[in-house]
Motif scaffolding. Sequence first.
Motif, PDB file in Angstrom:
ATOM      1  N   GLY A 233      -3.278   3.576   3.404  1.00 30.86           N
ATOM      2  CA  GLY A 233      -2.875   3.887   2.053  1.00 30.86           C
ATOM      3  C   GLY A 233      -3.605   3.083   0.996  1.00 30.86           C
ATOM      4  O   GLY A 233      -4.330   2.122   1.274  1.00 30.86           O
TER       5      GLY A 233
ATOM      6  N   LEU B  10       4.543   2.326   9.056  1.00 31.91           N
ATOM      7  CA  LEU B  10       3.731   2.712   7.907  1.00 31.91           C
ATOM      8  C   LEU B  10       2.364   2.051   8.025  1.00 31.91           C
ATOM      9  O   LEU B  10       2.260   0.868   8.340  1.00 31.91           O
ATOM     10  CB  LEU B  10       4.409   2.279   6.610  1.00 31.91           C
ATOM     11  N   THR B  11       1.310   2.809   7.763  1.00 33.50           N
ATOM     12  CA  THR B  11      -0.038   2.255   7.861  1.00 33.50           C
ATOM     13  C   THR B  11      -0.905   2.776   6.732  1.00 33.50           C
ATOM     14  O   THR B  11      -0.606   3.798   6.112  1.00 33.50           O
ATOM     15  CB  THR B  11      -0.705   2.632   9.199  1.00 33.50           C
TER      16      THR B  11
ATOM     17  N   ARG C 259       0.835  -1.197   0.000  1.00 40.77           N
ATOM     18  CA  ARG C 259       0.000   0.000   0.000  1.00 40.77           C
ATOM     19  C   ARG C 259       0.872   1.250   0.000  1.00 40.77           C
ATOM     20  O   ARG C 259       1.860   1.328   0.740  1.00 40.77           O
ATOM     21  CB  ARG C 259      -0.946   0.005   1.217  1.00 40.77           C
TER      22      ARG C 259
ATOM     23  N   VAL D  47       1.883   4.910   0.868  1.00 40.60           N
ATOM     24  CA  VAL D  47       1.676   5.735   2.056  1.00 40.60           C
ATOM     25  C   VAL D  47       2.619   6.926   2.004  1.00 40.60           C
ATOM     26  O   VAL D  47       3.603   6.950   1.267  1.00 40.60           O
ATOM     27  CB  VAL D  47       1.942   4.938   3.354  1.00 40.60           C
TER      28      VAL D  47
END
Length: 330
Positions: free
Chosen positions: A133, A130-131, A118, A120
């Motif tokens: 997205g 990282l989360t 994903r 981000v």
Amino acid sequence: MNNASGSERPPNGSSGASGESLRPAAMPPALFVPVPGGARATELTRGPWTNHVMHGGAICGLLGWAVETEMRRLGNTSQICSRLTVEILSGMPMAPYAVMARAVKPGRRTSVIEAELRAVEAPSRATEPLTGGRLVARASSQWLAPTIPLAASGAHEMSNDVKALPPIPPERADPGAHSEIEYPRPGFNADGVDIRFVDGSTEEPGRGLTWIRLDHELMAGETTTPFGRVASLCDLGAAVGWDYSPSGGAYINTDVTLQLLREPVGEWILFDSATDSTPQGLACCHSEIADQQGRLGWVLQSQVEAPSEMGFPGGMNVAVAARDAAASSD
């Protein structure tokens, strides 16, 4: 024919017999650098279509790393990846990506592992994971447990496949050496991998036969596994066996399916690749792959004619010019 035998490998980031002066002196440590919750792409992932978008091989490598890492997290080291299918949903800039993997079916004899990438924004602090997205690529994989021990299967004996393999040429190809080729440096095609042409080249349309190895680690700080190496290389069949579309344009692949008969051995992978096309602007690139122990498996890539504004990857400009010159002289 002679058995395949590789020449001594130069240090990562250095060239072989050709292209020594053309390769950048400073190279990133790997294709990707781990960050909390994902990975950051380095310049070694850069593809030939545009200066800022990753090569499909790097994307396949990262997703292959994700599914294999999940298998290790589950404590499953006895199964072999039989199939890896990667779907690339959009162009992916060289940037940080959230990497997620899950076990759809963790089993003793078969397992199914999925992974996704994903896009981000980089976190404000390096320690933040990282989360979220937008989903930009995903993979599914099938893992199988061998039912016959390796020694009992006779796999250690030299097969006719091995005896028929072409030798690995001593000279490294330099896709960026020609003045009309516009490969950005550093980049995946010119610097991330070591290419040795047996028949054809990435500048010539039609079937190609080429030995390739990954020339850098996939993930910084980790030793790349045999599966990680072949996953990172599997997208290159479309470069080895490329061809023109019916309208004279280029094809671009939207997915990659890697089918393996066994675990790869060694660094080198032989691609025997060709493209089958239709009058509708659709095609499939199919590759038979081998390592220095013999037949390894296959790669299939779904292809569609690239938009005209995309043109051709940098390495195809010479072939296009030669085709147009031949056509004008007729």
